[in-house]
Design an enzyme around this catalytic site. Structure first.
Site, PDB file in Angstrom:
ATOM      1  N   HIS A  63       0.821  -1.225   0.000  1.00  0.00           N
ATOM      2  CA  HIS A  63       0.000   0.000   0.000  1.00  0.00           C
ATOM      3  C   HIS A  63       0.850   1.268   0.000  1.00  0.00           C
ATOM      4  O   HIS A  63       0.491   2.260  -0.641  1.00  0.00           O
ATOM      5  CB  HIS A  63      -0.985  -0.036   1.179  1.00  0.00           C
ATOM      6  CG  HIS A  63      -2.061  -1.071   0.987  1.00  0.00           C
ATOM      7  ND1 HIS A  63      -2.062  -2.274   1.657  1.00  0.00           N
ATOM      8  CD2 HIS A  63      -3.112  -1.106   0.137  1.00  0.00           C
ATOM      9  CE1 HIS A  63      -3.105  -3.000   1.262  1.00  0.00           C
ATOM     10  NE2 HIS A  63      -3.757  -2.328   0.331  1.00  0.00           N
ATOM     11  N   ASP A 107     -15.845   1.513  -4.231  1.00  0.00           N
ATOM     12  CA  ASP A 107     -15.657   0.055  -4.286  1.00  0.00           C
ATOM     13  C   ASP A 107     -16.990  -0.596  -4.643  1.00  0.00           C
ATOM     14  O   ASP A 107     -18.044  -0.188  -4.165  1.00  0.00           O
ATOM     15  CB  ASP A 107     -15.144  -0.486  -2.934  1.00  0.00           C
ATOM     16  CG  ASP A 107     -14.549  -1.889  -3.099  1.00  0.00           C
ATOM     17  OD1 ASP A 107     -13.340  -2.047  -2.901  1.00  0.00           O
ATOM     18  OD2 ASP A 107     -15.311  -2.810  -3.469  1.00  0.00           O
ATOM     19  N   ASP A 139     -19.599   0.535  -9.252  1.00  0.00           N
ATOM     20  CA  ASP A 139     -18.551   0.106 -10.181  1.00  0.00           C
ATOM     21  C   ASP A 139     -17.648   1.295 -10.530  1.00  0.00           C
ATOM     22  O   ASP A 139     -18.140   2.355 -10.919  1.00  0.00           O
ATOM     23  CB  ASP A 139     -19.218  -0.456 -11.449  1.00  0.00           C
ATOM     24  CG  ASP A 139     -18.199  -0.810 -12.511  1.00  0.00           C
ATOM     25  OD1 ASP A 139     -17.430  -1.763 -12.299  1.00  0.00           O
ATOM     26  OD2 ASP A 139     -18.105  -0.078 -13.505  1.00  0.00           O
ATOM     27  N   GLY A 140     -16.351   1.093 -10.381  1.00  0.00           N
ATOM     28  CA  GLY A 140     -15.410   2.195 -10.603  1.00  0.00           C
ATOM     29  C   GLY A 140     -15.436   2.725 -12.020  1.00  0.00           C
ATOM     30  O   GLY A 140     -15.288   3.925 -12.260  1.00  0.00           O
ATOM     31  N   ASP A 157      -6.932   0.483  -7.228  1.00  0.00           N
ATOM     32  CA  ASP A 157      -6.502  -0.651  -6.393  1.00  0.00           C
ATOM     33  C   ASP A 157      -7.598  -1.709  -6.430  1.00  0.00           C
ATOM     34  O   ASP A 157      -8.237  -2.019  -5.419  1.00  0.00           O
ATOM     35  CB  ASP A 157      -6.246  -0.154  -4.970  1.00  0.00           C
ATOM     36  CG  ASP A 157      -5.771  -1.294  -4.069  1.00  0.00           C
ATOM     37  OD1 ASP A 157      -6.047  -1.223  -2.847  1.00  0.00           O
ATOM     38  OD2 ASP A 157      -5.202  -2.261  -4.591  1.00  0.00           O
TER      39      ASP A 157
HETATM   40  N1  SAM Z   1      -4.537  -4.778  -3.196  1.00  0.00           N
HETATM   41  C1  SAM Z   1      -5.313  -5.810  -3.825  1.00  0.00           C
HETATM   42  C2  SAM Z   1      -4.598  -6.410  -5.032  1.00  0.00           C
HETATM   43  O1  SAM Z   1      -3.409  -6.139  -5.214  1.00  0.00           O
HETATM   44  O2  SAM Z   1      -5.235  -7.182  -5.767  1.00  0.00           O
HETATM   45  C3  SAM Z   1      -6.667  -5.274  -4.134  1.00  0.00           C
HETATM   46  C4  SAM Z   1      -7.215  -4.469  -2.976  1.00  0.00           C
HETATM   47  S1  SAM Z   1      -8.879  -4.460  -2.711  1.00  0.00           S
HETATM   48  C5  SAM Z   1      -9.209  -5.795  -1.719  1.00  0.00           C
HETATM   49  C6  SAM Z   1      -9.587  -4.876  -4.271  1.00  0.00           C
HETATM   50  C7  SAM Z   1     -10.969  -4.276  -4.315  1.00  0.00           C
HETATM   51  O3  SAM Z   1     -11.358  -4.053  -5.660  1.00  0.00           O
HETATM   52  C8  SAM Z   1     -12.063  -5.182  -3.705  1.00  0.00           C
HETATM   53  O4  SAM Z   1     -12.572  -4.588  -2.534  1.00  0.00           O
HETATM   54  C9  SAM Z   1     -13.121  -5.270  -4.820  1.00  0.00           C
HETATM   55  O5  SAM Z   1     -14.445  -5.227  -4.295  1.00  0.00           O
HETATM   56  C10 SAM Z   1     -12.794  -4.037  -5.651  1.00  0.00           C
HETATM   57  N2  SAM Z   1     -13.271  -4.057  -7.037  1.00  0.00           N
HETATM   58  C11 SAM Z   1     -13.177  -5.053  -7.944  1.00  0.00           C
HETATM   59  N3  SAM Z   1     -13.747  -4.681  -9.102  1.00  0.00           N
HETATM   60  C12 SAM Z   1     -14.200  -3.404  -8.932  1.00  0.00           C
HETATM   61  C13 SAM Z   1     -14.887  -2.478  -9.771  1.00  0.00           C
HETATM   62  N4  SAM Z   1     -15.242  -2.789 -11.039  1.00  0.00           N
HETATM   63  N5  SAM Z   1     -15.181  -1.245  -9.265  1.00  0.00           N
HETATM   64  C14 SAM Z   1     -14.849  -0.926  -7.982  1.00  0.00           C
HETATM   65  N6  SAM Z   1     -14.206  -1.783  -7.125  1.00  0.00           N
HETATM   66  C15 SAM Z   1     -13.890  -3.001  -7.612  1.00  0.00           C
END
Ligand code: SAM
Length: 301
Positions: A63, A107, A139-140, A157
């Protein structure tokens, strides 16, 4: 009691197994499988769709490497967007910069955030109660498409691009072009860019794709024990170059922005992140693949 083992598949041919002390949570949300486990060597781990996202033993390496090189490249980031970042550690690092006035975190999975608040306070601390944080569940990609807001820095991330997973459309040229318009004149974006060992093709394709949208693109990587690999980051910048920041500037900015509790990031480790071995430099130069909505890239599951 029969020992439990958690098996993480890096590729169809290589897996890593961790002896599990305790299974704290296991369930499927609308978007992904979520497991929170306590292991002997990595501490508490957040696992999404079978991939370790963060572990309390070393998440700060990932991070801090994801956030600080990019934030320090912006002269005074006030408005930061984090896409993904479920367990809250990315926002925790962004909030360390005293100049940051607001962080918006988008997220897709509210259950991951709620479970992190419940079981992973060691990572998110009081982040989700921070007044400077605006938390949006969605959704991002859709957020970027529908927003008219401007940000100084955008941190992507999200989970690795997996076929059928929720995040693969956040690694495409079309997405980066939309995101470019949401950045201020000195804006930068950084994205986690998968393993520079197990998925070097994915890492170099992300780098090549971002280089079609930003005129300054820099690649970095760092060894992350809980990923059992060097992990890649790619930065796209409108003006600043993270590889040109000298140690004196960084020492001063760390002081002036009152950035505290750094456990991995220093002006020296900043430089080290951008030193890539010749075979990776060569691959980045030779890469031709451009990731598009209709030609996505997937990590080997
Ligand atoms: N640091 C981690 C890695 O290296 O893979 C990822 C951190 S975090 C846990 C990943 C986050 O991305 C999750 O909480 C997941 O819900 C989110 N995520 C996945 N697809 C997404 C999207 N389309 N829009 C927003 N968030 C998303």
């Amino acid at each position: 009691m029969p020992w439990r083992w958690f098996v993480e598949h890096q590729t169809p041919y290589t897996s890593i197994i961790y002896k599990v002390k305790r299974i704290i949570y296991s369930g499927r949300t609308k978007y992904q499988q979520v497991d929170i486990i306590e292991t002997y060597d990595l501490g508490l781990c957040l696992v999404l769709d079978g991939k370790v996202q963060s572990s309390t033993k070393d998440e700060w390496i990932y991070h801090e490497s994801l956030v600080h090189p990019t934030l320090f490249t912006h002269p005074k980031p006030k408005n930061v967007l984090v896409i993904g970042g479920g367990e809250g550690a990315t926002v925790r690092e962004v909030l360390k910069h005293g100049c940051v006035e607001k962080v918006t975190m988008v997220d897709i999975d509210s259950e991951v955030v709620e479970l992190s608040k419940m079981y992973l306070r060691e990572m998110c601390d009081e982040v989700f109660e921070e007044p400077r944080l605006e938390l949006i569940f969605g959704d991002g990609r859709r957020f970027i498409e529908e927003s008219d807001r401007i940000f100084d820095v955008i941190v992507i991330d999200v989970t690795d691009p997996l076929s059928g997973g929720p995040s693969y459309l956040l690694y495409t040229k079309e997405f980066y072009e939309k995101l470019y318009k949401r950045l201020s004149g000195y804006g930068l974006v950084v994205t986690q860019a998968t393993s520079t060992f197990y998925s070097l093709d994915c890492f170099s394709a992300i780098h090549n794709t971002l280089s079609k949208v930003f005129n300054i693109v820099r690649a970095a990587h760092v060894w992350v024990p809980s990923y059992a690999s060097t992990w890649g980051f790619v930065i796209g910048s409108k003006k600043g170059d993270p590889t040109e920041l000298d140690e004196e500037y960084l020492e001063k900015e760390i002081r002036d922005r009152n950035v505290e509790n750094l456990r991995f990031y220093t002006p020296k480790t900043h430089k080290s992140l951008f030193i890539l071995p010749p075979h990776i430099e060569r691959r980045l130069k030779e890469e031709k693949k451009i990731i598009r909505d209709d030609q996505p890239i997937f990590m080997p599951a």
